[in-house]
Design an enzyme around this catalytic site. Sequence first.
Site, PDB file in Angstrom:
ATOM      1  N   MET A  29       0.852  -1.189   0.000  1.00  0.00           N
ATOM      2  CA  MET A  29       0.000   0.000   0.000  1.00  0.00           C
ATOM      3  C   MET A  29       0.895   1.248   0.000  1.00  0.00           C
ATOM      4  O   MET A  29       0.462   2.332   0.385  1.00  0.00           O
ATOM      5  CB  MET A  29      -0.934  -0.011   1.219  1.00  0.00           C
ATOM      6  CG  MET A  29      -1.878  -1.218   1.181  1.00  0.00           C
ATOM      7  SD  MET A  29      -3.425  -0.951   2.040  1.00  0.00           S
ATOM      8  CE  MET A  29      -2.841  -0.771   3.697  1.00  0.00           C
ATOM      9  N   HIS A  33       9.139   0.933   3.330  1.00  0.00           N
ATOM     10  CA  HIS A  33      10.179   0.947   4.363  1.00  0.00           C
ATOM     11  C   HIS A  33      11.058  -0.294   4.174  1.00  0.00           C
ATOM     12  O   HIS A  33      10.779  -1.125   3.276  1.00  0.00           O
ATOM     13  CB  HIS A  33       9.548   1.014   5.759  1.00  0.00           C
ATOM     14  CG  HIS A  33       8.526  -0.048   6.001  1.00  0.00           C
ATOM     15  ND1 HIS A  33       8.844  -1.385   6.071  1.00  0.00           N
ATOM     16  CD2 HIS A  33       7.179   0.024   6.169  1.00  0.00           C
ATOM     17  CE1 HIS A  33       7.752  -2.088   6.292  1.00  0.00           C
ATOM     18  NE2 HIS A  33       6.718  -1.263   6.343  1.00  0.00           N
ATOM     19  N   HIS A  36       9.443  -3.705   3.297  1.00  0.00           N
ATOM     20  CA  HIS A  36       9.031  -3.920   1.909  1.00  0.00           C
ATOM     21  C   HIS A  36      10.249  -4.210   1.026  1.00  0.00           C
ATOM     22  O   HIS A  36      10.202  -5.052   0.140  1.00  0.00           O
ATOM     23  CB  HIS A  36       8.348  -2.664   1.342  1.00  0.00           C
ATOM     24  CG  HIS A  36       7.065  -2.299   2.014  1.00  0.00           C
ATOM     25  ND1 HIS A  36       6.910  -1.150   2.755  1.00  0.00           N
ATOM     26  CD2 HIS A  36       5.867  -2.937   2.051  1.00  0.00           C
ATOM     27  CE1 HIS A  36       5.667  -1.077   3.201  1.00  0.00           C
ATOM     28  NE2 HIS A  36       5.012  -2.149   2.801  1.00  0.00           N
ATOM     29  N   GLN A  60     -10.156  -2.445   2.974  1.00  0.00           N
ATOM     30  CA  GLN A  60      -9.617  -3.136   4.149  1.00  0.00           C
ATOM     31  C   GLN A  60      -9.519  -2.241   5.377  1.00  0.00           C
ATOM     32  O   GLN A  60      -9.051  -2.657   6.424  1.00  0.00           O
ATOM     33  CB  GLN A  60      -8.284  -3.801   3.830  1.00  0.00           C
ATOM     34  CG  GLN A  60      -7.113  -2.860   3.597  1.00  0.00           C
ATOM     35  CD  GLN A  60      -5.904  -3.616   3.101  1.00  0.00           C
ATOM     36  OE1 GLN A  60      -5.828  -4.013   1.951  1.00  0.00           O
ATOM     37  NE2 GLN A  60      -4.912  -3.823   3.970  1.00  0.00           N
ATOM     38  N   GLN A 152      -2.499 -12.279   8.162  1.00  0.00           N
ATOM     39  CA  GLN A 152      -2.811 -11.959   6.760  1.00  0.00           C
ATOM     40  C   GLN A 152      -2.184 -13.000   5.829  1.00  0.00           C
ATOM     41  O   GLN A 152      -2.839 -13.535   4.933  1.00  0.00           O
ATOM     42  CB  GLN A 152      -2.277 -10.555   6.438  1.00  0.00           C
ATOM     43  CG  GLN A 152      -2.181 -10.255   4.964  1.00  0.00           C
ATOM     44  CD  GLN A 152      -1.783  -8.821   4.674  1.00  0.00           C
ATOM     45  OE1 GLN A 152      -2.610  -7.924   4.783  1.00  0.00           O
ATOM     46  NE2 GLN A 152      -0.531  -8.584   4.300  1.00  0.00           N
ATOM     47  N   SER A 184       7.103  -0.451  10.123  1.00  0.00           N
ATOM     48  CA  SER A 184       5.704  -0.363   9.708  1.00  0.00           C
ATOM     49  C   SER A 184       5.460   1.056   9.223  1.00  0.00           C
ATOM     50  O   SER A 184       6.062   2.010   9.743  1.00  0.00           O
ATOM     51  CB  SER A 184       4.807  -0.650  10.921  1.00  0.00           C
ATOM     52  OG  SER A 184       3.501  -0.168  10.666  1.00  0.00           O
ATOM     53  N   ARG A 186       3.020   2.703   9.797  1.00  0.00           N
ATOM     54  CA  ARG A 186       2.372   3.429  10.896  1.00  0.00           C
ATOM     55  C   ARG A 186       3.387   4.075  11.846  1.00  0.00           C
ATOM     56  O   ARG A 186       3.044   5.016  12.562  1.00  0.00           O
ATOM     57  CB  ARG A 186       1.467   2.497  11.691  1.00  0.00           C
ATOM     58  CG  ARG A 186       0.245   2.060  10.904  1.00  0.00           C
ATOM     59  CD  ARG A 186      -0.456   0.927  11.604  1.00  0.00           C
ATOM     60  NE  ARG A 186      -1.391   0.275  10.718  1.00  0.00           N
ATOM     61  CZ  ARG A 186      -2.657   0.633  10.575  1.00  0.00           C
ATOM     62  NH1 ARG A 186      -3.131   1.622  11.299  1.00  0.00           N
ATOM     63  NH2 ARG A 186      -3.442   0.013   9.739  1.00  0.00           N
TER      64      ARG A 186
HETATM   65  O1  PAF Z   1      -0.035  -5.824   3.731  1.00  0.00           O
HETATM   66  C1  PAF Z   1      -0.466  -4.910   2.999  1.00  0.00           C
HETATM   67  O2  PAF Z   1       0.204  -3.904   2.744  1.00  0.00           O
HETATM   68  C2  PAF Z   1      -1.873  -5.023   2.409  1.00  0.00           C
HETATM   69  O3  PAF Z   1      -2.732  -5.652   3.300  1.00  0.00           O
HETATM   70  C3  PAF Z   1      -1.886  -5.710   1.035  1.00  0.00           C
HETATM   71  C4  PAF Z   1      -1.440  -7.154   1.127  1.00  0.00           C
HETATM   72  C5  PAF Z   1      -0.990  -4.959   0.062  1.00  0.00           C
HETATM   73  C6  PAF Z   1      -3.311  -5.695   0.469  1.00  0.00           C
HETATM   74  O4  PAF Z   1      -3.792  -4.398   0.295  1.00  0.00           O
END
Ligand code: PAF
Length: 257
Positions: A29, A33, A36, A60, A152, A184, A186
Amino acid sequence: MQIIENIQTWKEIRNALNKTDRIGFVPTMGNLHPGHLSLTQTSRDENTCTLVSLFVNPTQFNNPEDFTHYPRTLEQDLDLLRTAQVDYCFIPQAETLYLDNYRYQISENLHSNDLEGACRPGHFTGVLTIVMKLLQIIRPHTAYFGEKDYQQYALIEGMTKAFFIDTNITLCPTIREPSGLAYSSRNNRLSPQQRQQAEQFATIFHQGNSCTQIEKDLSQAGILVEYIREKENRRYAAVNIGGVRLIDNYQFSLRSA
Ligand code: PAF
């Protein structure tokens, strides 16, 4: 790095790839950071090309404020992806992905209402639906997810099996700051004082004490606990620090106590 904004463009690129090419996919999204970037690195190591998607998925977010305040840092993200030598960046529009107005949804009815799902009603339906759409569009050989969001990952991995999706789902380790705090998006919303509390959260959560003791120690540090739970050899935590929700988890067995 090629930026792709529409689905047809990617379809054409994908069709022109060689049969021996392997596509690695990192859905995000944005507000990237080091967590990722470690996913993109693993994808680059294991595939011939890597595609990252940047899409702040509205379905979500159970809390509209959280969606509004979610940091959007497109130019910075693109710079990081170029430096990381990612091949393709997919930036779709909500109107394109939700042509059906979210009429069709993927839901799971055993684990998705527990832990994060209990605190954020509808969250995992939004996640599973968007990931299913992205997997159908990108058709990657492998998709990469971080262990920080273990619930997730487990739900997505279960979904791909349940729907016979031809993509391997790979779990990659949580990347942490030197303090032990998991990276994160956040974290950027924490004030300096809240950041200190967030670091304390990481320390206390990883000390190996009982869940009851962890909860007590966190409360004593002035940290609002949403849950500290053990489930299937894993410990999960969610706390709220000044309105910023932070989650963490790690594998845990009685031997590691
Ligand atoms: O983990 C995330 O950043 C989100 O939940 C994802 C997997 C990209 C789905 O929008």
